[in-house]
Design a protein around this motif. Structure first.
Motif, PDB file in Angstrom:
ATOM      1  N   SER A 251      68.921  48.044  -5.472  1.00 28.08           N
ATOM      2  CA  SER A 251      68.296  47.215  -6.508  1.00 28.08           C
ATOM      3  C   SER A 251      67.819  48.044  -7.704  1.00 28.08           C
ATOM      4  CB  SER A 251      67.138  46.409  -5.921  1.00 28.08           C
ATOM      5  OG  SER A 251      66.161  47.285  -5.392  1.00 28.08           O
ATOM      6  N   TRP A 252      67.527  49.293  -7.516  1.00 29.20           N
ATOM      7  CA  TRP A 252      67.092  50.155  -8.626  1.00 29.20           C
ATOM      8  C   TRP A 252      68.214  50.377  -9.649  1.00 29.20           C
ATOM      9  CZ3 TRP A 252      69.596  54.787  -9.377  1.00 29.20           C
ATOM     10  CH2 TRP A 252      70.393  55.247  -8.315  1.00 29.20           C
ATOM     11  N   LEU A 253      69.475  50.144  -9.220  1.00 28.22           N
ATOM     12  CA  LEU A 253      70.610  50.322 -10.128  1.00 28.22           C
ATOM     13  C   LEU A 253      70.762  49.182 -11.131  1.00 28.22           C
ATOM     14  CD1 LEU A 253      73.343  51.674  -7.692  1.00 28.22           C
ATOM     15  CD2 LEU A 253      72.273  52.909  -9.569  1.00 28.22           C
ATOM     16  N   ILE A 254      70.129  48.035 -10.854  1.00 30.30           N
ATOM     17  CA  ILE A 254      70.304  46.863 -11.719  1.00 30.30           C
ATOM     18  C   ILE A 254      69.872  47.170 -13.150  1.00 30.30           C
ATOM     19  CG2 ILE A 254      69.515  44.499 -12.147  1.00 30.30           C
ATOM     20  CD1 ILE A 254      69.490  44.084  -9.147  1.00 30.30           C
ATOM     21  N   LYS A 255      68.796  47.922 -13.327  1.00 27.75           N
ATOM     22  CA  LYS A 255      68.334  48.220 -14.683  1.00 27.75           C
ATOM     23  C   LYS A 255      69.302  49.142 -15.436  1.00 27.75           C
ATOM     24  CE  LYS A 255      65.328  51.991 -13.285  1.00 27.75           C
ATOM     25  NZ  LYS A 255      63.972  52.457 -13.165  1.00 27.75           N
ATOM     26  N   TRP A 256      70.196  49.820 -14.703  1.00 30.87           N
ATOM     27  CA  TRP A 256      71.157  50.734 -15.310  1.00 30.87           C
ATOM     28  C   TRP A 256      72.488  50.058 -15.657  1.00 30.87           C
ATOM     29  CZ3 TRP A 256      69.885  55.404 -17.002  1.00 30.87           C
ATOM     30  CH2 TRP A 256      68.731  55.998 -16.502  1.00 30.87           C
ATOM     31  N   VAL A 257      72.681  48.821 -15.238  1.00 33.26           N
ATOM     32  CA  VAL A 257      73.963  48.145 -15.436  1.00 33.26           C
ATOM     33  C   VAL A 257      74.367  48.063 -16.912  1.00 33.26           C
ATOM     34  CG1 VAL A 257      75.170  45.925 -15.198  1.00 33.26           C
ATOM     35  CG2 VAL A 257      73.976  46.926 -13.246  1.00 33.26           C
ATOM     36  N   PRO A 258      73.495  47.676 -17.840  1.00 33.40           N
ATOM     37  CA  PRO A 258      73.937  47.644 -19.247  1.00 33.40           C
ATOM     38  C   PRO A 258      74.374  49.022 -19.762  1.00 33.40           C
ATOM     39  CG  PRO A 258      71.899  46.426 -18.994  1.00 33.40           C
ATOM     40  CD  PRO A 258      72.154  47.124 -17.692  1.00 33.40           C
ATOM     41  N   PHE A 259      73.621  50.050 -19.415  1.00 33.09           N
ATOM     42  CA  PHE A 259      73.986  51.402 -19.830  1.00 33.09           C
ATOM     43  C   PHE A 259      75.312  51.819 -19.190  1.00 33.09           C
ATOM     44  CE2 PHE A 259      73.920  56.000 -18.944  1.00 33.09           C
ATOM     45  CZ  PHE A 259      73.940  56.465 -20.249  1.00 33.09           C
ATOM     46  N   LEU A 260      75.507  51.550 -17.902  1.00 30.88           N
ATOM     47  CA  LEU A 260      76.750  51.906 -17.219  1.00 30.88           C
ATOM     48  C   LEU A 260      77.939  51.137 -17.781  1.00 30.88           C
ATOM     49  CD1 LEU A 260      75.553  52.278 -13.518  1.00 30.88           C
ATOM     50  CD2 LEU A 260      76.179  54.084 -15.120  1.00 30.88           C
ATOM     51  N   ALA A 261      77.722  49.888 -18.198  1.00 30.85           N
ATOM     52  CA  ALA A 261      78.800  49.115 -18.817  1.00 30.85           C
ATOM     53  C   ALA A 261      79.227  49.777 -20.127  1.00 30.85           C
ATOM     54  CB  ALA A 261      78.357  47.682 -19.063  1.00 30.85           C
ATOM     55  N   LEU A 262      78.257  50.268 -20.887  1.00 26.66           N
ATOM     56  CA  LEU A 262      78.567  50.982 -22.122  1.00 26.66           C
ATOM     57  C   LEU A 262      79.303  52.289 -21.817  1.00 26.66           C
ATOM     58  CD1 LEU A 262      78.289  51.216 -25.199  1.00 26.66           C
ATOM     59  CD2 LEU A 262      76.088  52.361 -24.800  1.00 26.66           C
ATOM     60  N   VAL A 263      78.861  53.009 -20.790  1.00 28.10           N
ATOM     61  CA  VAL A 263      79.520  54.256 -20.381  1.00 28.10           C
ATOM     62  C   VAL A 263      80.970  53.985 -19.991  1.00 28.10           C
ATOM     63  CG1 VAL A 263      79.563  56.052 -18.598  1.00 28.10           C
ATOM     64  CG2 VAL A 263      77.418  55.482 -19.728  1.00 28.10           C
ATOM     65  N   VAL A 264      81.209  52.927 -19.243  1.00 29.52           N
ATOM     66  CA  VAL A 264      82.574  52.582 -18.825  1.00 29.52           C
ATOM     67  C   VAL A 264      83.447  52.297 -20.048  1.00 29.52           C
ATOM     68  CG1 VAL A 264      83.966  50.825 -17.658  1.00 29.52           C
ATOM     69  CG2 VAL A 264      81.969  51.782 -16.518  1.00 29.52           C
ATOM     70  N   ALA A 265      82.922  51.537 -21.002  1.00 31.60           N
ATOM     71  CA  ALA A 265      83.700  51.213 -22.196  1.00 31.60           C
ATOM     72  C   ALA A 265      84.014  52.474 -23.012  1.00 31.60           C
ATOM     73  CB  ALA A 265      82.941  50.201 -23.050  1.00 31.60           C
ATOM     74  N   VAL A 266      83.009  53.322 -23.211  1.00 37.59           N
ATOM     75  CA  VAL A 266      83.218  54.535 -24.002  1.00 37.59           C
ATOM     76  C   VAL A 266      84.156  55.498 -23.283  1.00 37.59           C
ATOM     77  CG1 VAL A 266      82.064  56.607 -24.896  1.00 37.59           C
ATOM     78  CG2 VAL A 266      81.047  54.346 -25.271  1.00 37.59           C
ATOM     79  N   MET A 267      83.953  55.687 -21.993  1.00 38.17           N
ATOM     80  CA  MET A 267      84.803  56.622 -21.244  1.00 38.17           C
ATOM     81  C   MET A 267      86.240  56.127 -21.157  1.00 38.17           C
ATOM     82  SD  MET A 267      82.718  58.763 -18.508  1.00 38.17           S
ATOM     83  CE  MET A 267      84.259  59.497 -18.184  1.00 38.17           C
ATOM     84  N   THR A 268      86.430  54.836 -21.080  1.00 38.91           N
ATOM     85  CA  THR A 268      87.792  54.291 -21.073  1.00 38.91           C
ATOM     86  C   THR A 268      88.477  54.567 -22.407  1.00 38.91           C
ATOM     87  OG1 THR A 268      87.146  52.575 -19.504  1.00 38.91           O
ATOM     88  CG2 THR A 268      89.157  52.192 -20.752  1.00 38.91           C
ATOM     89  N   ALA A 269      87.733  54.395 -23.494  1.00 41.90           N
ATOM     90  CA  ALA A 269      88.300  54.678 -24.813  1.00 41.90           C
ATOM     91  C   ALA A 269      88.624  56.167 -24.962  1.00 41.90           C
ATOM     92  CB  ALA A 269      87.327  54.237 -25.901  1.00 41.90           C
ATOM     93  N   VAL A 270      87.713  57.034 -24.532  1.00 45.91           N
ATOM     94  CA  VAL A 270      87.939  58.484 -24.621  1.00 45.91           C
ATOM     95  C   VAL A 270      89.122  58.890 -23.743  1.00 45.91           C
ATOM     96  CG1 VAL A 270      86.942  60.741 -24.071  1.00 45.91           C
ATOM     97  CG2 VAL A 270      85.591  59.053 -25.307  1.00 45.91           C
ATOM     98  N   ASP A 271      89.198  58.329 -22.549  1.00 42.33           N
ATOM     99  CA  ASP A 271      90.309  58.638 -21.641  1.00 42.33           C
ATOM    100  C   ASP A 271      91.644  58.210 -22.243  1.00 42.33           C
ATOM    101  OD1 ASP A 271      91.144  59.470 -18.819  1.00 42.33           O
ATOM    102  OD2 ASP A 271      91.988  57.444 -18.970  1.00 42.33           O
ATOM    103  N   THR A 272      91.655  57.056 -22.873  1.00 38.83           N
ATOM    104  CA  THR A 272      92.878  56.576 -23.513  1.00 38.83           C
ATOM    105  C   THR A 272      93.260  57.470 -24.688  1.00 38.83           C
ATOM    106  OG1 THR A 272      92.341  54.316 -22.879  1.00 38.83           O
ATOM    107  CG2 THR A 272      93.941  54.592 -24.643  1.00 38.83           C
ATOM    108  N   TRP A 273      92.269  57.925 -25.432  1.00 38.78           N
ATOM    109  CA  TRP A 273      92.530  58.769 -26.594  1.00 38.78           C
ATOM    110  C   TRP A 273      92.954  60.181 -26.189  1.00 38.78           C
ATOM    111  CZ3 TRP A 273      88.822  62.506 -28.816  1.00 38.78           C
ATOM    112  CH2 TRP A 273      89.299  63.060 -30.010  1.00 38.78           C
ATOM    113  N   LEU A 274      92.230  60.783 -25.245  1.00 36.26           N
ATOM    114  CA  LEU A 274      92.529  62.159 -24.835  1.00 36.26           C
ATOM    115  C   LEU A 274      93.766  62.278 -23.949  1.00 36.26           C
ATOM    116  CD1 LEU A 274      89.125  63.851 -23.954  1.00 36.26           C
ATOM    117  CD2 LEU A 274      90.604  64.319 -25.881  1.00 36.26           C
TER     118      LEU A 274
END
Length: 153
Positions: A81-104
């Motif tokens: 349950s402590w991870l719930i507060k991190w979900v918005p940040f992790l969603a942003l990390v997933v989006a950014v890392m997917t873009a970086v992975d696609t670019w690199l």
């Protein structure tokens, strides 16, 4: 006495025919070419390692972060349950890392750097086997050109 000389000459001719001809020593490569090939080998070895680490760590982080984001509704009542507060940040990390992975494209770069590194190592072996310096230089320049076309942004 003439018989001894004739016999010795005939024996020498037979021995020379039986022995293989000596292999000429390979001509040394110019020092600047060797230094440049060594420099490229080091650069490609380091880049191979870096892209490999980037690829695997990036994929692991993407998998873990995506799993947490996908399971956010199921984490409320349990130990996570402590991870719930991190979900918005992790969603942003997933989006950014997917873009970086696609670019690199770290997996493709990793493979490309490995192939270039191995081809350069093979060229060094061929050069040590007696390949002429001009031919080594031409192949090295071609290998470097191909590497840049395939692996550099």
């Amino acid at each position: 006495m003439a018989e001894n000389v004739a016999g010795t000459v005939a024996e020498n001719e037979q021995r020379e025919a039986a022995e293989p001809a000596p292999v000429p020593a390979p001509l040394p490569l110019p020092e600047t070419l060797v230094k440049e090939m060594d420099r490229e080998m080091r650069r490609w070895r380091v880049a191979t390692f870096n892209y490999g680490i980037t690829y695997y760590l990036g994929r692991i982080l993407l998998i873990v972060a995506s799993a947490v984001v996908a399971a956010d509704q199921n984490l409320g009542g349990g130990h996570g349950s402590w991870l719930i507060k991190w979900v918005p940040f992790l969603a942003l990390v997933v989006a950014v890392m997917t873009a970086v992975d696609t670019w690199l494209k770290p997996q493709q770069k990793w493979r490309g750097f490995m192939e270039s590194r191995d081809a350069l190592a093979d060229l060094r072996i061929q050069a040590g086997g007696g390949m002429p310096a001009d031919e080594v230089r031409e192949k090295f320049l071609e290998l470097r050109r191909q590497h840049r076309e395939r692996n550099v942004f």
